[in-house]
Design an enzyme around this catalytic site. Structure first.
Site, mmCIF file in Angstrom:
data_model
loop_
_atom_site.group_PDB
_atom_site.id
_atom_site.type_symbol
_atom_site.label_atom_id
_atom_site.label_comp_id
_atom_site.label_asym_id
_atom_site.label_seq_id
_atom_site.Cartn_x
_atom_site.Cartn_y
_atom_site.Cartn_z
ATOM 1 N N THR A 122 0.793 -1.515 -0.069
ATOM 2 C CA THR A 122 -0.052 -0.279 0.161
ATOM 3 C C THR A 122 0.864 1.169 0.359
ATOM 4 O O THR A 122 1.935 1.217 0.712
ATOM 5 C CB THR A 122 -1.072 0.390 1.784
ATOM 6 O OG1 THR A 122 -1.402 -1.294 0.885
ATOM 7 C CG2 THR A 122 -1.815 1.035 1.217
ATOM 8 N N SER A 187 -13.249 -1.125 2.979
ATOM 9 C CA SER A 187 -11.630 -0.391 2.566
ATOM 10 C C SER A 187 -11.330 0.580 4.372
ATOM 11 O O SER A 187 -12.454 1.522 4.095
ATOM 12 C CB SER A 187 -11.462 0.570 1.742
ATOM 13 O OG SER A 187 -9.996 1.041 1.419
ATOM 14 N N SER A 188 -10.086 0.606 4.579
ATOM 15 C CA SER A 188 -9.609 1.762 5.287
ATOM 16 C C SER A 188 -9.165 3.106 5.091
ATOM 17 O O SER A 188 -8.915 3.316 5.238
ATOM 18 C CB SER A 188 -9.219 1.144 6.803
ATOM 19 O OG SER A 188 -9.537 0.132 6.947
ATOM 20 N N GLY A 209 -1.475 1.008 6.015
ATOM 21 C CA GLY A 209 -1.415 0.936 7.615
ATOM 22 C C GLY A 209 -2.806 0.288 8.011
ATOM 23 O O GLY A 209 -2.872 -0.274 8.863
ATOM 24 N N GLY A 210 -3.841 -0.520 6.765
ATOM 25 C CA GLY A 210 -4.861 -1.337 7.102
ATOM 26 C C GLY A 210 -5.636 -0.237 7.534
ATOM 27 O O GLY A 210 -6.046 0.251 7.472
HETATM 28 O O1 DON Z 1 -8.561 -1.031 2.053
HETATM 29 C C1 DON Z 1 -7.580 -1.121 2.874
HETATM 30 O O2 DON Z 1 -8.098 -0.826 3.707
HETATM 31 C C2 DON Z 1 -6.453 -2.196 3.222
HETATM 32 N N1 DON Z 1 -6.668 -2.984 2.316
HETATM 33 C C3 DON Z 1 -5.515 -1.355 2.485
HETATM 34 C C4 DON Z 1 -3.743 -2.569 2.803
HETATM 35 C C5 DON Z 1 -2.804 -1.656 3.492
HETATM 36 O O3 DON Z 1 -2.751 -0.402 4.029
HETATM 37 C C6 DON Z 1 -1.817 -2.515 4.409
HETATM 38 N N2 DON Z 1 -0.667 -1.623 4.173
HETATM 39 N N3 DON Z 1 -0.280 -1.122 5.276
#
Ligand code: DON
Length: 310
Positions: A122, A187-188, A209-210
């Protein structure tokens, strides 16, 4: 320049013969210091190269918040009706190869250490051009190489991890975010543009950052608007957050995170009954702020990233 391992060095014959017992004793006394202890997985749940899942099977146990969902044992999960993970014994030993560049190139530069964590999956970019066009974009295929499948040169994403891992809650009620055909993943990602009262662009911000992205981004905005920090100070300021369970406080990274005392904050919060976890919170914020003096940028030293402009 050469290399050796301690096994070779202690064995009879071969190159080891070149190492005298005195030299070998000195080598054994070498202490290896790292910038910080890697005691958990990075945001985005990447395994550290130094502490992985290991090869040896240890146990299958119930899923705990924070476990890497890639370790879910789907057969056991399906049989039991709630998530279980397969745990492997972690590698406790580390083979270290030291390669020393004795050429003069080592004498140039500042000699400073680079605390950057190379991360993947990401990214966030903030761009503002001379005509005032603004872009705040977070893009993801979820983790390195997405789901590992490439189609016509494109890696496919792995966004199934943005759905609920279980289709029902503990009472058997269907979870809204369960995996179903035709749905989009939740999604975040929070690419943000802040406008002033007159509708002019004031701040561009966002982060990977998920599920912690929302907190990282919101905190960066608060740090600038409410606390008057500049973009770099807003990024460097230690993170805190709560995703409806433990309150997470950031482990300080020397030379990267700014002032803050997680231990003191933890004690204060725990005294008020909050469960607290102190851990690395690896944001990757990229910020542009429009000021009277011009554009001011900030990039997150917790990951790779840079500020540029002309
Ligand atoms: O869309 C989202 O919220 C997640 N798929 C994002 C994943 C992410 O940021 C991983 N990175 N550190």
């Amino acid at each position: 320049m050469g290399w050796f391992s301690s096994t070779e060095a202690s064995s009879e014959g071969g190159d080891a013969a070149a190492l005298s017992p005195e030299l070998f004793a000195k080598i054994k006394a070498i202490q290896i210091r790292t910038q910080r202890v890697v005691n958990d997985v990075f945001a985005g749940e990447y395994e550290s190269a130094f502490k992985g899942r290991g090869m040896e099977f240890e146990e299958v146990r119930e899923y705990r918040p924070g476990d890497d969902i890639r370790h879910i044992d789907w057969k056991v999960t399906a049989r039991m009706g709630h998530p279980f993970v397969k745990v492997h014994r972690e590698e406790r030993e580390l083979t270290v190869m030291l390669v020393v560049d004795v050429s003069s190139s080592g004498a140039f530069g500042t000699g400073g250490t680079d605390p950057t964590i190379k991360s993947s999956g990401t990214s966030h970019v903030s761009i503002l051009d001379r005509d005032g066009n603004a872009l705040s974009m977070t893009t993801t295929i979820e983790s390195s190489f997405g789901n590992g499948v490439m189609v016509r040169g494109f890696l496919l994403n792995n966004e199934l991890t943005d759905f609920s891992f279980s289709p029902t809650d503990s009472d058997g009620n269907p979870v809204a975010n369960r995996v179903e055909a035709g749905k989009r993943p939740r999604s975040s990602m929070s690419p943000s543009i802040v406008f002033d009262d007159g509708g002019k662009v004031e701040i561009l911000t966002g982060s990977p950052g998920g599920s912690r992205i929302i907190g990282y981004t919101a905190q960066s905005i608060m740090n600038m608007i409410d606390f008057g920090l500049d973009p770099q100070e807003a990024i460097n300021s230690p993170h805190y957050g709560n995703r409806n369970s433990n309150t997470e406080l950031e482990t300080a990274i020397p030379g990267v995170t700014g002032p803050g005392d997680a231990a003191d904050l933890q004690a204060g919060l725990e005294a008020r009954g909050h469960p607290v976890v102190v851990r690395s919170l690896t944001s990757g914020l990229s910020i542009i702020q429009v000021t009277k003096e011009g554009l001011v940028g900030g990039a997150d030293k917790r990951r790779d990233g840079a500020v540029g402009g002309r």
